[in-house]
Motif scaffolding. Structure first.
Motif, PDB file in Angstrom:
ATOM      1  N   SER A  35       0.842  -1.192   0.000  1.00 36.92           N
ATOM      2  CA  SER A  35       0.000   0.000   0.000  1.00 36.92           C
ATOM      3  C   SER A  35       0.877   1.242   0.000  1.00 36.92           C
ATOM      4  O   SER A  35       2.100   1.169   0.177  1.00 36.92           O
ATOM      5  CB  SER A  35      -0.910   0.014   1.230  1.00 36.92           C
ATOM      6  N   ASP A  36       0.254   2.407  -0.161  1.00 37.14           N
ATOM      7  CA  ASP A  36       1.032   3.644  -0.123  1.00 37.14           C
ATOM      8  C   ASP A  36       1.670   3.848   1.247  1.00 37.14           C
ATOM      9  O   ASP A  36       2.816   4.292   1.351  1.00 37.14           O
ATOM     10  CB  ASP A  36       0.158   4.835  -0.522  1.00 37.14           C
ATOM     11  N   ARG A  37       0.927   3.501   2.312  1.00 39.19           N
ATOM     12  CA  ARG A  37       1.478   3.652   3.663  1.00 39.19           C
ATOM     13  C   ARG A  37       2.703   2.753   3.863  1.00 39.19           C
ATOM     14  O   ARG A  37       3.717   3.163   4.426  1.00 39.19           O
ATOM     15  CB  ARG A  37       0.401   3.317   4.702  1.00 39.19           C
ATOM     16  N   THR A  38       2.590   1.513   3.392  1.00 38.04           N
ATOM     17  CA  THR A  38       3.700   0.574   3.541  1.00 38.04           C
ATOM     18  C   THR A  38       4.882   0.986   2.677  1.00 38.04           C
ATOM     19  O   THR A  38       6.037   0.835   3.074  1.00 38.04           O
ATOM     20  CB  THR A  38       3.243  -0.847   3.168  1.00 38.04           C
ATOM     21  N   ALA A  39       4.598   1.526   1.496  1.00 35.72           N
ATOM     22  CA  ALA A  39       5.674   1.987   0.622  1.00 35.72           C
ATOM     23  C   ALA A  39       6.445   3.138   1.264  1.00 35.72           C
ATOM     24  O   ALA A  39       7.674   3.221   1.152  1.00 35.72           O
ATOM     25  CB  ALA A  39       5.106   2.405  -0.731  1.00 35.72           C
ATOM     26  N   ILE A  40       5.734   4.015   1.949  1.00 31.61           N
ATOM     27  CA  ILE A  40       6.398   5.119   2.651  1.00 31.61           C
ATOM     28  C   ILE A  40       7.323   4.566   3.735  1.00 31.61           C
ATOM     29  O   ILE A  40       8.467   5.002   3.884  1.00 31.61           O
ATOM     30  CB  ILE A  40       5.354   6.077   3.262  1.00 31.61           C
ATOM     31  N   GLU A  41       6.842   3.590   4.491  1.00 27.56           N
ATOM     32  CA  GLU A  41       7.675   2.968   5.522  1.00 27.56           C
ATOM     33  C   GLU A  41       8.913   2.327   4.905  1.00 27.56           C
ATOM     34  O   GLU A  41      10.013   2.399   5.464  1.00 27.56           O
ATOM     35  CB  GLU A  41       6.863   1.911   6.277  1.00 27.56           C
ATOM     36  N   LEU A  42       8.725   1.688   3.753  1.00 26.48           N
ATOM     37  CA  LEU A  42       9.847   1.039   3.077  1.00 26.48           C
ATOM     38  C   LEU A  42      10.898   2.056   2.655  1.00 26.48           C
ATOM     39  O   LEU A  42      12.105   1.849   2.852  1.00 26.48           O
ATOM     40  CB  LEU A  42       9.332   0.264   1.862  1.00 26.48           C
ATOM     41  N   ILE A  43      10.462   3.158   2.079  1.00 28.54           N
ATOM     42  CA  ILE A  43      11.403   4.207   1.670  1.00 28.54           C
ATOM     43  C   ILE A  43      12.118   4.777   2.885  1.00 28.54           C
ATOM     44  O   ILE A  43      13.342   4.959   2.881  1.00 28.54           O
ATOM     45  CB  ILE A  43      10.659   5.326   0.909  1.00 28.54           C
ATOM     46  N   ASP A  44      11.361   5.048   3.940  1.00 27.54           N
ATOM     47  CA  ASP A  44      11.945   5.657   5.131  1.00 27.54           C
ATOM     48  C   ASP A  44      12.970   4.739   5.787  1.00 27.54           C
ATOM     49  O   ASP A  44      13.925   5.210   6.425  1.00 27.54           O
ATOM     50  CB  ASP A  44      10.849   6.028   6.120  1.00 27.54           C
ATOM     51  N   ALA A  45      12.768   3.414   5.650  1.00 25.80           N
ATOM     52  CA  ALA A  45      13.697   2.463   6.265  1.00 25.80           C
ATOM     53  C   ALA A  45      14.871   2.114   5.367  1.00 25.80           C
ATOM     54  O   ALA A  45      15.806   1.449   5.797  1.00 25.80           O
ATOM     55  CB  ALA A  45      12.942   1.173   6.630  1.00 25.80           C
ATOM     56  N   SER A  46      14.851   2.592   4.124  1.00 26.15           N
ATOM     57  CA  SER A  46      15.831   2.145   3.134  1.00 26.15           C
ATOM     58  C   SER A  46      17.164   2.877   3.194  1.00 26.15           C
ATOM     59  O   SER A  46      18.139   2.428   2.607  1.00 26.15           O
ATOM     60  CB  SER A  46      15.252   2.322   1.726  1.00 26.15           C
TER      61      SER A  46
END
Length: 882
Positions: free
Chosen positions: A800-811
């Motif tokens: 989802s968009d929320r999960t994608a944001i978390e992924l970017i932030d953790a990358s």
């Protein structure tokens, strides 16, 4: 396609399976064969005159040879029939006959009288419809007598589009069998209900037999019988022993089938070689489920695994569901059941926490520690070797169990991670799920290891809060099971020890919480309390000699603050009587039941106050437990608010990918073709021109700076000798670059790509790999040469968009992106995920580098690997694994 012809081994295997009926038992479904003639006759003659009349519209006590031959002979296209069987007896028959040359067929069902109401006809309809679709049939027709309410109900509940009309004394039903969303949802709901009923057989029996209950007080069978009797099980308990007249003062029976009562559950405690015969005896006695505590099976090696398969085969033959083997057993603290079917000396406190453990030993330890912490258990299951029933089935039970508010999992392996992910996500949407996992590697369906990061991604995406230790597991459950799940991560710390309050504040931040900025109104109220003239803030620091009245006033002010989602109280007793402070905590919780309240009291204290406020020894324990419960809230919010992007043209993307397949694969798509797949999914990569020879460069006009690279160039390379030429700005330079790369790399230089230079930006790598067990996993990290040494964080699709944001932030790349660039990368990640979702034949997609700027996320290089996915290998019908 139907994969073979009637009678072929491949065809028969594909359309044969064990499946769960609506009562939780199992049956074997398979195509009918000419050898079934005697079985069809026997089946027909067992049925009542009413059932025969409903099926044939006329009295027909016996079938003629011609009728038997007609029913058992099918061509697999215009005529097809399935049977359901148990213990070599047919319990249901379903068949279709095509109507002329039309794409419709007339269907008929016949269920054994003894099995009415167990979903046999509905299950056979699923198989018949799936097969008919592959044979080119688009709809079913049926003629049903108005008084045959059972069959009318089967058609209504199937989920397919149905219509009916009354004519000539019968109801004419027309049924569309296309796989609509409604039909899929109805089938999934039936499967879920059936899986739950299988666990009901296990946890809610009315009568129990203990097979192998000997007279030795230290024997496993005797101890299990003792626990059942001591636990005040609400039904009768029967020891089974071939020689003993009585065990523990209870009359014994030679076998389960010798017991004059209906037995719902058998607990098997005999040596491994005797288990098969015991299961067969249970099957003949119509026992619903068996707990096989006996060891000596798959955990011992190949020979034990073969013996376990024999046990499962016997259970499936009779429809008996088994837990284990090599398991501790189960506990159900429901006063209406009071089932303690284990050999361990454990006495859980009744409560609202469901616990699953693969290890029986550790399960018993967890139960013992839970009791010490005051944590109540609703149900406990130790699954052992998971030959049949597993944690996946337990999750379906807990999903709708009103007595369970929190689920705890001790995992050593997933069994079927995809099914686990689907089931646990459903549970986590309704109640917190916490898990602790042993070891660094779990088993998978194809013996390939699941690495720890992938496991974390699977758990995180499906709502499971992973904790590091059993103590942390119980601490989180103590909070989640007794306090409301916080509405957010804002916490206030209140205490009378500066050191403890500071430790609590640090632990809160470490646990993912943040210290709330208290409102002016709250601060004014705190100042009015005049805490020895000390300035109030967060943490709210009381003096060491603050009395309960001070705590009561402060807590009332802080718990009222709209920005406070949770409060952590740390208290170092000035006086030894902790009863006064726990009473204040209970009063505060009662006055503000919607705000989470936990505490740390140094010195002697109860683990849980009378009013349900968890009390910890140290402030960091309280803060970390609170933080883990907040992680559930964070996931829940993301699940409810997040949006999963879909493609405008998913059919076109998949058609393009399938069109590229020339073999079973895997194969790498040519550069232009890979880019065309992305474009079909709404992603525009940097265009390329492909060179296959040096001479091909002559025809390319250079009007702007271009890059030249061998497709197999060294990642991160920027020199012609390593396959990359940058900022090539005229035709002569292009030919020179191509010649140099060709000379340096030889055959590895081809194909060679020419593409426009892109504007500078942040270099990112986005990759999606289809894991054979958990499915597509997306990773994001630094691109180019740096990507080889960086840890790429990952999530399991769909994203989802929320999960994608978390992924970017953790990358690790988020800090390099301005808001506009962040949004460009976010959209790209979602679109790439949607492309792979639409085309499961894509087993590997790598975009590296992706140059991310405020105005674009340019995919410079893309590699797509595809492989045939025979998603028709197994029909979309209910079936048990194995």
């Amino acid at each position: 396609m139907t994969h073979g012809l009637p009678g072929d081994d491949e065809w028969t295997e594909r359309w044969s399976a064990d499946a769960v009926l609506s009562d939780g038992s199992t049956t074997h479904v398979r195509p009918i064969t000419p050898d079934d003639g005697d079985a069809i006759r026997a089946f027909h003659e067992r049925q009542s005159r009413e059932s025969i009349y409903f099926r044939f519209f006329s009295p027909r006590p016996r079938l003629s040879d011609k009728e038997v031959e007609y029913q058992t002979t099918v061509d697999g296209i215009d005529r097809m029939a399935f049977v359901a069987e148990r213990d070599d007896l047919l319990i249901g028959v379903a068949q279709y006959d095509r109507v002329g040359s039309r794409p419709e067929a007339e269907v008929a069902f016949f269920t054994d009288d003894e099995y009415h109401g167990r979903g046999v006809a509905t299950l056979l309809l699923e198989y018949l419809a799936a097969y008919a679709r592959e044979a080119g049939i688009r709809g079913f027709e049926a003629h049903v007598l108005p008084s045959n309410r059972r069959m009318v109900s089967v058609f209504k509940q199937a989920g397919f589009q149905a219509s009916s009309a009354f004519a000539d004394g019968v109801i004419e039903v027309t049924l569309g069998i296309e796989p609509t969303e409604g039909a899929a949802e109805a089938m999934a709901a039936r499967a879920q209900s059936a899986e739950r009923q299988a666990v009901v057989r296990l946890l809610e029996p009315r009568a129990v037999a203990v097979v192998g209950a000997g007279r030795d007080p230290e024997g496993i069978g005797h101890r299990t019988l003792h626990n059942l009797l001591r636990g005040s099980f609400r039904g009768p308990v029967y020891p089974v022993h071939p020689e003993a007249h009585s065990v523990a003062g209870v009359r014994a029976h030679v076998s389960v089938s010798d017991i004059p009562d209906e037995i719902d559950l058998a607990v098997v405690c005999v040596p491994a070689p005797e288990v098969v015969s015991v299961i067969e005896d249970c099957g003949r006695a119509r026992v619903g489920a068996a707990i096989v505590i006996s060891a000596g099976f798959a955990e011992t090696g190949a020979a034990g695994r073969e013996e376990q398969e024999r046990v499962l085969a016997a259970a499936r033959r009779f429809g008996v569901r088994i837990l284990g083997p090599n398991c501790l057993g189960v506990v159900n603290t429901d006063p209406a059941v009071a089932l303690h079917a284990t050999f361990a000396e454990i006495a859980p406190v009744p409560g609202r926490v469901g616990l699953l453990s693969q290890s029986g030993t550790l399960g018993a330890v967890i139960l013992d520690r839970a009791r010490a912490k005051g944590l109540g258990i609703s149900t406990f299951v130790a699954v052992g070797n998971k030959a049949d029933l597993s944690g996946n089935d337990m999750l379906q039970y807990w999903l709708d169990d009103d007595r369970t508010d929190v689920v705890l999992l001790y995992l050593e392996s997933f069994g079927n991670p995809r099914r686990f992910g689907r089931n646990v996500r459903q549970v986590a949407r309704q109640k917190p799920v916490f898990a602790v996992r042993a070891g660094a590697v779990l088993e998978s369906l194809d013996d390939r290891a699941l690495d720890d990061d992938t496991i974390d991604a699977l758990l995180r995406e499906t709502g499971v809060v992973r904790v590091p230790t059993i103590t942390a597991l119980l601490d989180a459950a103590l909070v989640a099971g007794n306090q409301p799940v916080p509405a957010g991560a804002g916490v206030a710390v209140v205490g009378n020890s500066g050191g403890s309050a500071s430790m609590a504040a640090d632990a809160c931040v470490e646990g993912g919480l943040h210290l709330t900025q208290l409102s002016d109104q709250t601060l004014a109220a705190l100042d009015d309390i005049r805490l020895h003239g000390r300035q109030s803030a967060n943490p709210v620091d009381l003096r060491y000699d603050a009395d309960p009245e001070h705590y009561a006033l402060v807590l009332d002010a802080v718990l009222t603050d709209p920005g406070v989602d949770a409060v952590l109280v740390t208290h170092a007793p000035y006086e030894r009587d902790h009863g006064r402070i726990t009473a204040v905590l209970d009063a505060a919780h009662a006055s503000h039941p919607d705000v989470t309240l936990v505490a740390c009291i140094h010195g002697s204290h109860p683990p849980l106050t009378r009013g349900g406020v968890p009390v910890f020894d140290f402030p960091d324990e309280a803060a970390l437990a609170l933080g883990r419960v907040v992680r559930h809230r964070t996931w829940l919010d993301a699940e409810q608010q997040g949006t999963v992007r879909t493609l405008d043209n998913p059919v076109g993307v998949r058609a393009l990918v399938r069109g590229s397949l020339r073999s079973l694969g895997p194969i790498d798509l040519p550069p232009e073709y890979a880019r065309s797949v992305l474009r079909a999914g709404g992603v525009e990569p940097v265009p390329v021109q492909v060179l296959l020879t040096v001479e091909d460069a002559v025809g390319i006009e250079v009007t702007e700076p271009v890059a030249v690279k061998a497709e197999r160039h060294v990642i991160g390379a920027a020199t012609r000798e390593h396959g990359v030429a940058l900022d090539v700005d005229d035709q002569d330079d292009l030919r020179s670059a191509v010649s140099t790369i060709a000379e340096s790399l030889g055959d590895d230089a081809w194909p060679m790509l020419v593409q426009p230079m892109t504007a500078s930006g942040t270099n990112v790598r986005v990759a999606i790999e289809t894991h054979p067990v958990v499915g597509p996993v997306i990773r994001v990290g630094p691109g180019g040469g740096a990507g080889r040494f960086a840890q790429a964080h990952r999530r399991v699709l769909p994203i989802s968009d929320r999960t994608a944001i978390e992924l970017i932030d953790a990358s690790g790349v988020a800090e390099l992106l301005d808001p506009e660039s962040h949004e460009q990368l976010l959209v790209l990640i979602q679109r790439l995920g949607a492309i792979v979702d639409a085309a499961p034949e894509i087993v590997d997609l790598v975009c590296d580098p992706v140059i991310v700027r405020p105005d674009a996320a340019d995919i410079v290089d893309v590699r797509i690997t595809v492989s045939s996915v025979d998603d028709d290998e197994e029909p979309s019908v209910r079936r048990l694994p194995g």
